[in-house]
Enzyme design. Structure first.
Site, PDB file in Angstrom:
ATOM      1  N   ILE A  12       0.842  -1.204   0.000  1.00 55.97           N
ATOM      2  CA  ILE A  12       0.000   0.000   0.000  1.00 55.97           C
ATOM      3  C   ILE A  12       0.876   1.253   0.000  1.00 55.97           C
ATOM      4  CG2 ILE A  12      -1.792   1.267   1.248  1.00 55.97           C
ATOM      5  CD1 ILE A  12      -2.777  -1.483   2.269  1.00 55.97           C
ATOM      6  N   ASN A  32      12.010  -0.897   6.309  1.00 57.64           N
ATOM      7  CA  ASN A  32      13.033  -1.887   6.703  1.00 57.64           C
ATOM      8  C   ASN A  32      13.097  -3.062   5.721  1.00 57.64           C
ATOM      9  OD1 ASN A  32      10.870  -3.494   7.277  1.00 57.64           O
ATOM     10  ND2 ASN A  32      11.247  -3.654   9.475  1.00 57.64           N
ATOM     11  N   LEU A  33      12.300  -2.991   4.680  1.00 57.21           N
ATOM     12  CA  LEU A  33      12.286  -3.991   3.608  1.00 57.21           C
ATOM     13  C   LEU A  33      11.996  -5.412   4.134  1.00 57.21           C
ATOM     14  CD1 LEU A  33      15.221  -2.690   1.327  1.00 57.21           C
ATOM     15  CD2 LEU A  33      12.785  -2.176   1.187  1.00 57.21           C
ATOM     16  N   PHE A  77       2.664   3.252   7.173  1.00 58.97           N
ATOM     17  CA  PHE A  77       2.193   1.993   6.561  1.00 58.97           C
ATOM     18  C   PHE A  77       2.959   0.782   7.094  1.00 58.97           C
ATOM     19  CE2 PHE A  77       1.453   5.304   3.393  1.00 58.97           C
ATOM     20  CZ  PHE A  77       0.128   5.096   3.075  1.00 58.97           C
ATOM     21  N   ALA A  78       3.851   1.029   8.083  1.00 57.30           N
ATOM     22  CA  ALA A  78       4.801  -0.016   8.478  1.00 57.30           C
ATOM     23  C   ALA A  78       4.217  -0.943   9.536  1.00 57.30           C
ATOM     24  CB  ALA A  78       6.071   0.645   9.008  1.00 57.30           C
ATOM     25  N   TYR A 145      -4.300  -8.403  15.968  1.00 59.89           N
ATOM     26  CA  TYR A 145      -4.059  -7.405  14.933  1.00 59.89           C
ATOM     27  C   TYR A 145      -4.966  -6.186  15.141  1.00 59.89           C
ATOM     28  CZ  TYR A 145      -4.337  -5.124  10.379  1.00 59.89           C
ATOM     29  OH  TYR A 145      -4.356  -4.191   9.379  1.00 59.89           O
ATOM     30  N   PHE A 173     -10.792  -1.367   4.727  1.00 56.79           N
ATOM     31  CA  PHE A 173     -11.475  -2.645   4.599  1.00 56.79           C
ATOM     32  C   PHE A 173     -10.546  -3.535   3.740  1.00 56.79           C
ATOM     33  CE2 PHE A 173     -15.433  -2.194   6.996  1.00 56.79           C
ATOM     34  CZ  PHE A 173     -15.116  -0.994   7.582  1.00 56.79           C
ATOM     35  N   ILE A 211     -11.820 -22.687   1.136  1.00 58.95           N
ATOM     36  CA  ILE A 211     -12.714 -21.673   1.714  1.00 58.95           C
ATOM     37  C   ILE A 211     -12.776 -21.952   3.210  1.00 58.95           C
ATOM     38  CG2 ILE A 211     -15.090 -20.844   1.869  1.00 58.95           C
ATOM     39  CD1 ILE A 211     -15.439 -21.354  -1.081  1.00 58.95           C
TER      40      ILE A 211
HETATM   41  N1  UDP Z   1     -10.281 -16.777   3.027  1.00 62.78           N
HETATM   42  C1  UDP Z   1     -10.536 -18.062   2.572  1.00 62.78           C
HETATM   43  N2  UDP Z   1      -9.506 -18.774   2.038  1.00 62.78           N
HETATM   44  C2  UDP Z   1      -8.239 -18.267   1.943  1.00 62.78           C
HETATM   45  C3  UDP Z   1      -8.007 -16.960   2.395  1.00 62.78           C
HETATM   46  C4  UDP Z   1      -9.050 -16.241   2.944  1.00 62.78           C
HETATM   47  O1  UDP Z   1     -11.652 -18.562   2.650  1.00 62.78           O
HETATM   48  O2  UDP Z   1      -7.357 -19.005   1.462  1.00 62.78           O
HETATM   49  C5  UDP Z   1     -11.391 -15.999   3.613  1.00 62.78           C
HETATM   50  C6  UDP Z   1     -11.155 -15.596   5.068  1.00 62.78           C
HETATM   51  O3  UDP Z   1     -11.532 -16.658   5.930  1.00 62.78           O
HETATM   52  C7  UDP Z   1     -12.042 -14.372   5.193  1.00 62.78           C
HETATM   53  C8  UDP Z   1     -12.008 -13.750   3.787  1.00 62.78           C
HETATM   54  O4  UDP Z   1     -11.511 -14.771   2.915  1.00 62.78           O
HETATM   55  O5  UDP Z   1     -13.355 -14.755   5.459  1.00 62.78           O
HETATM   56  C9  UDP Z   1     -11.076 -12.558   3.705  1.00 62.78           C
HETATM   57  O6  UDP Z   1      -9.837 -12.946   4.262  1.00 62.78           O
HETATM   58  P1  UDP Z   1      -8.514 -12.146   3.975  1.00 62.78           P
HETATM   59  O7  UDP Z   1      -7.397 -12.901   4.647  1.00 62.78           O
HETATM   60  O8  UDP Z   1      -8.376 -11.892   2.529  1.00 62.78           O
HETATM   61  O9  UDP Z   1      -8.744 -10.733   4.673  1.00 62.78           O
HETATM   62  P2  UDP Z   1      -9.170 -10.331   6.186  1.00 62.78           P
HETATM   63  O10 UDP Z   1     -10.609  -9.954   6.076  1.00 62.78           O
HETATM   64  O11 UDP Z   1      -8.908 -11.492   7.079  1.00 62.78           O
HETATM   65  O12 UDP Z   1      -8.311  -9.168   6.490  1.00 62.78           O
END
Ligand code: UDP
Length: 327
Positions: A12, A32-33, A77-78, A145, A173, A211
């Site tokens: 980003i 810091n790469l 952004f770090a 997080y 988001f 999923i």
């Molecule tokens: N997700 C998934 N399979 C994957 C990675 C993510 O089903 O391999 C789902 C995850 O459980 C969440 C949605 O995708 O419901 C978004 O996850 P992501 O890690 O992209 O972003 P987050 O909302 O966690 O920041």
């Protein structure tokens, strides 16, 4: 304006640097790469290797830069940003995301920098019970997080109040996609986010994907997120900076599109380009069922509306990965 972008070599950050340069600002990047890429930093920005948790190192760079002409603003952004990793490594997340911000603010105060633009996250809201999140909603994070970002937000509010500074906190988001030039995009090992994983699976860089749960209380049972293109997000930072500097006001603003898509809908959209092999697995720890932003405040305060859709996000990520990962 003269802007210091901490974490400007990251996904980003590098997009924000590009937007700043194109808008005519003087840009200094500190990174810091650890996940950033030196080559992703636009050649018109000045680059320093530096770590946000290294107080003397950061101070040295600020001293050198602000001797000639002070920074008008700092953009942050770090951060470490992987939700499930934060569940197993909370200490690392607190160190980088909270202690790092404290050191950044201390350095800003010492050098008289008055404006901070901070990357926060929708994860501060936690398991949202409403259809759409507004900035006034209660914040009850459900993973480290989100906790570290909320702690930093609060620190920023107290510090900016004490030292008469301004802040613009952006709650992101789900950010995805790549720059139209295909020069910069999300490129790192061990990607975890849904769009790059789905695209990599479509490109056969992965055999299949999972999923994480289809038993959520949503229409198709998979989690719903609000996806925003990284270039739209980066541009909001330029607008946010101009707003707080010109108005001498602070703001906390969601950056999303007000629209949500399920994990299955993301896979369907990628499948319009190439087939995707997937299976259904258990839920991933720390995942809320549904996160959608109200983007009214961004529009009203900054005049910002996302120009790109989920289709653009997936198309640019696919083209970027085709170019950089399949050769
Ligand atoms: N997700 C998934 N399979 C994957 C990675 C993510 O089903 O391999 C789902 C995850 O459980 C969440 C949605 O995708 O419901 C978004 O996850 P992501 O890690 O992209 O972003 P987050 O909302 O966690 O920041």
């Amino acid at each position: 304006m003269k802007v210091c972008v901490i974490g400007g070599a990251g996904y980003i950050g590098s997009h924000a640097v590009l937007e700043l340069v194109q808008d005519g600002h003087e840009v200094v990047v500190i990174d810091n790469l650890s996940t950033g890429i030196r080559e992703a930093v636009d050649e018109n920005a000045r680059f320093y290797w530096g770590d946000i948790t290294d107080e003397s190192g950061l101070d040295e760079i600020f001293k050198k830069e602000t001797d000639t002409h002070p920074f008008d603003a700092v953009m942050h952004f770090a951060a470490k940003i992987v939700v499930f990793e934060s569940v197993s490594q909370p200490l690392e997340y607190y160190h980088n995301n909270v202690e790092g911000v404290r050191i950044m603010l201390k350095t800003m105060v010492r050098h008289g920098v008055k404006n901070v633009i901070f990357s926060s996250t929708a994860a501060v809201y936690g398991d949202v019970k409403k259809d759409i999140c507004t900035e006034e909603d209660e914040c009850i994070p459900i993973n480290p997080y989100g906790e570290t970002k909320l702690a930093s937000e609060r620190m920023i509010r107290w510090v900016t109040q004490a030292y008469e500074m301004n802040y613009c906190i952006f709650r992101y988001f789900n950010v995805a996609g790549a720059h139209e030039s295909l020069k910069i995009g999300l490129k790192r090992d061990n990607l975890t986010h849904i769009i790059p994983i789905t695209v990599q699976t479509a490109l056969k860089l992965r055999e299949s994907m999972t999923i994480f749960g289809d038993d959520y209380p949503t229409e198709d049972g998979t989690c719903i997120r609000d996806y925003i293109h990284v270039a739209d997000l980066a541009w909001a930072h330029v607008l946010g900076m101009k707003y707080i500097v010109s108005q001498q006001k602070s703001a906390t603003i969601n950056l999303g599109s007000s629209a949500g898509f399920s994990v299955k809908e993301v896979i369907d959209e990628v499948s319009r380009h190439l087939p995707v092999r997937y299976s259904i697995g258990p839920r991933r720890p720390g995942d809320p069922a549904k996160l959608i932003a109200s983007s009214t405040k961004a529009r009203e305060l900054l005049g910002w509306v996302p120009k790109r859709t989920l289709k653009d996000i997936i198309r640019t990520d696919l083209e970027f990965r085709k170019k950089h990962e399949t050769r």
